[in-house]
Design an enzyme around this catalytic site. Structure first.
Site, PDB file in Angstrom:
ATOM      1  N   GLY A 108       0.777  -1.399   0.070  1.00 56.68           N
ATOM      2  CA  GLY A 108       0.188  -0.013  -0.018  1.00 56.68           C
ATOM      3  C   GLY A 108       0.828   1.193  -0.123  1.00 56.68           C
ATOM      4  O   GLY A 108       2.104   1.191   0.159  1.00 56.68           O
TER       5      GLY A 108
ATOM      6  N   ASP B  19      -1.509 -12.545   5.451  1.00 54.20           N
ATOM      7  CA  ASP B  19      -2.604 -11.913   5.652  1.00 54.20           C
ATOM      8  C   ASP B  19      -2.879 -11.686   6.974  1.00 54.20           C
ATOM      9  O   ASP B  19      -2.740 -12.523   7.899  1.00 54.20           O
ATOM     10  CB  ASP B  19      -3.874 -13.119   5.015  1.00 54.20           C
ATOM     11  CG  ASP B  19      -5.354 -12.468   5.016  1.00 54.20           C
ATOM     12  OD1 ASP B  19      -5.495 -11.699   5.993  1.00 54.20           O
ATOM     13  OD2 ASP B  19      -6.175 -13.252   4.523  1.00 54.20           O
TER      14      ASP B  19
ATOM     15  N   TYR C  57     -15.193   4.784   9.349  1.00 54.98           N
ATOM     16  CA  TYR C  57     -13.648   4.667   9.269  1.00 54.98           C
ATOM     17  C   TYR C  57     -12.913   4.943  10.477  1.00 54.98           C
ATOM     18  O   TYR C  57     -11.966   4.452  11.120  1.00 54.98           O
ATOM     19  CB  TYR C  57     -13.273   5.247   7.945  1.00 54.98           C
ATOM     20  CG  TYR C  57     -11.668   5.584   8.047  1.00 54.98           C
ATOM     21  CD1 TYR C  57     -10.785   4.423   7.832  1.00 54.98           C
ATOM     22  CD2 TYR C  57     -11.228   6.784   7.860  1.00 54.98           C
ATOM     23  CE1 TYR C  57      -9.471   4.519   7.912  1.00 54.98           C
ATOM     24  CE2 TYR C  57      -9.734   7.085   7.915  1.00 54.98           C
ATOM     25  CZ  TYR C  57      -8.901   5.725   7.718  1.00 54.98           C
ATOM     26  OH  TYR C  57      -7.596   6.071   7.551  1.00 54.98           O
TER      27      TYR C  57
ATOM     28  N   THR D  43      -5.192   8.105  11.923  1.00 56.34           N
ATOM     29  CA  THR D  43      -5.801   9.340  11.252  1.00 56.34           C
ATOM     30  C   THR D  43      -6.515  10.359  12.041  1.00 56.34           C
ATOM     31  O   THR D  43      -6.853  10.168  13.199  1.00 56.34           O
ATOM     32  CB  THR D  43      -6.781   8.529  10.255  1.00 56.34           C
ATOM     33  OG1 THR D  43      -7.524   9.718   9.694  1.00 56.34           O
ATOM     34  CG2 THR D  43      -8.002   7.807  11.047  1.00 56.34           C
ATOM     35  N   ASP D  44      -6.432  11.636  11.315  1.00 52.31           N
ATOM     36  CA  ASP D  44      -7.172  12.877  11.887  1.00 52.31           C
ATOM     37  C   ASP D  44      -8.724  12.434  11.806  1.00 52.31           C
ATOM     38  O   ASP D  44      -9.456  13.372  12.419  1.00 52.31           O
ATOM     39  CB  ASP D  44      -6.821  13.807  11.328  1.00 52.31           C
ATOM     40  CG  ASP D  44      -6.989  14.115   9.851  1.00 52.31           C
ATOM     41  OD1 ASP D  44      -7.239  13.231   9.111  1.00 52.31           O
ATOM     42  OD2 ASP D  44      -7.139  15.230   9.169  1.00 52.31           O
TER      43      ASP D  44
ATOM     44  N   LYS E  25     -10.832   3.226  13.574  1.00 52.06           N
ATOM     45  CA  LYS E  25      -9.395   3.665  13.810  1.00 52.06           C
ATOM     46  C   LYS E  25      -8.920   4.078  15.076  1.00 52.06           C
ATOM     47  O   LYS E  25      -8.227   3.818  15.886  1.00 52.06           O
ATOM     48  CB  LYS E  25      -8.633   4.860  12.732  1.00 52.06           C
ATOM     49  CG  LYS E  25      -8.826   4.354  11.250  1.00 52.06           C
ATOM     50  CD  LYS E  25      -7.589   3.164  11.225  1.00 52.06           C
ATOM     51  CE  LYS E  25      -6.385   3.727  11.068  1.00 52.06           C
ATOM     52  NZ  LYS E  25      -5.486   2.401  10.617  1.00 52.06           N
TER      53      LYS E  25
ATOM     54  N   VAL F 140       1.375   3.785   2.243  1.00 50.95           N
ATOM     55  CA  VAL F 140       2.005   3.804   3.634  1.00 50.95           C
ATOM     56  C   VAL F 140       3.099   2.630   3.624  1.00 50.95           C
ATOM     57  O   VAL F 140       4.355   3.083   3.869  1.00 50.95           O
ATOM     58  CB  VAL F 140       0.997   4.130   4.950  1.00 50.95           C
ATOM     59  CG1 VAL F 140       1.920   4.071   6.329  1.00 50.95           C
ATOM     60  CG2 VAL F 140       0.164   5.365   4.855  1.00 50.95           C
TER      61      VAL F 140
END
Ligand SMILES: NC(=O)c1ccc[n+]([C@@H]2O[C@H](COP(=O)([O-])OP(=O)(O)OC[C@H]3O[C@@H](n4cnc5c(N)ncnc54)[C@H](OP(=O)(O)O)[C@@H]3O)[C@@H](O)[C@H]2O)c1
Length: 307
Positions: free
Chosen positions: A13, A51, A139, A116-117, A143, A15
């Site tokens: 990915g 995985d 989402y 994340t913000d 997180k 990141v």
């Protein structure tokens, strides 16, 4: 610190690729990049399929590789798919983090989780580490739950690196397009785009994020760090800066509201992150936005203007 053995998950990915590149630059470090499918971009160092939803496979990876550090970049980072399939989102973004934290605890490894913000409600950004999270979509809730799962685990050596709107130039046959590459593709094709004028962010260059996360590891820091770009701007202004940096037609960009663009999935509006802690405690200094966009342009092979 002795050169560590670093396991990267989700290494195909955006990141994960940046983390793998940065980890590979650590002199003497042994890096194992892992991902769900075949290797997208790892021509140096080791790559294995892993995985992270498969607890037995995670255990085997710890037994075989014996990592000192896990950089857990596997995750579902898109808002709409998380709304559409909350169970799948939770399994990957929360349950798999709990599995990873337990494995790290059993094997004495340190765990760093990108977050994340979107854990905030977007009423008062840019946010500091000790501001109160209040996610407004699936989402963001997943997180925040992942952060809490790490805190609640028996693992002590954990860190969260919250970031936002990451952009770069990952390799691979069909990398998921980040905002910058999506915009460049659309504007290059002469297609008009509508982007939100009401969302504020602090966009983050992928190599800067990876540098910040590796600093957390090198300095053996724990807890929550905000690791993003420094400049807060609207997504509309960001789009205009991208168009300028890539010599594309700003006239194709028009403003829209988040509600118009994403009626089914709210986003925090005034978000973005304050990075003072990372700057002062880690010596993290992200490059200015225009320099970062120039670096992406170079990486995409668009660095030299055609005559
Ligand atoms: N991008 C951003 O702007 C941003 C901002 C804040 C936080 N983050 C966080 O950063 C992390 C990585 O995001 P990203 O932007 O790099 O997303 P990404 O480009 O979609 O990468 C996520 C990777 O996770 C992999 N993955 C999915 N399910 C997996 C599984 N079961 N086992 C192993 N790997 C699996 C995906 O594999 P496939 O390639 O096979 O699908 C993909 O390579 C996420 O936790 C996200 O919340 C990202």
């Amino acid at each position: 610190m002795l050169p560590p053995r670093i396991l990267v998950t989700g290494a195909n990915g955006l990141v994960g690729q940046a983390l793998t590149r940065a980890a590979a630059r650590w002199p003497g470090a042994d890096v194992l990049a892992t991902g769900r499918g075949p290797a997208a971009a790892h021509d140096r160092g080791g790559y294995a399929r892993l995985d992270v939803l498969d607890g037995d496979a995670v255990d085997r990876a710890f037994q075989d590789f014996a990592p000192d550090v896990v950089l857990h970049a596997a995750g579902l980072a898109q808002v709409e798919p998380c709304e559409a399939d909350r169970e799948a989102c939770w399994a990957l973004n929360v349950d798999a983090v709990g599995t990873m934290a337990s494995a790290c605890h059993r094997h004495g490894a340190r765990l760093v989780l990108p977050s994340t913000d979107f854990v905030f409600d977007g009423k008062g950004g840019p946010y500091a580490e000790d501001d109160r999270p209040a996610p407004i979509n699936a989402y963001g809730r997943s997180k925040l739950a992942a952060e809490n799962a790490m805190k609640a685990s028996r693992l002590l050596d954990w860190a969260v690196a919250r970031t936002t709107m990451v952009f770069g130039a990952p390799a691979g046959p069909e990398p998921r397009l980040d905002f910058v590459r999506w915009l460049v593709r659309e504007l290059s094709a002469g297609r008009p785009v509508r982007v939100p004028a009401d969302q504020l962010r602090t966009p983050t260059y992928d190599d800067d994020l990876a540098d910040g996360i590796l600093r957390i590891v090198r300095f053996k820091r724990t807890g929550v760090f905000h690791v993003s770009g420094r400049e807060q701007l609207s997504v509309l202004d960001f789009a205009r800066r991208v168009a300028e940096a890539f010599d594309l037609d700003i006239g194709l960009i028009s403003p829209a509201t988040t509600e118009d663009l994403h009626p089914g999935a709210p986003r925090p509006l005034h978000a973005g992150l304050l990075i003072l802690r990372a700057e002062s405690e880690l010596g993290y200094h992200p490059r200015p936005l225009d320099v970062a966009l120039g670096a992406v342009r170079d990486r995409l092979g668009l660095g030299v203007s055609e005559a």
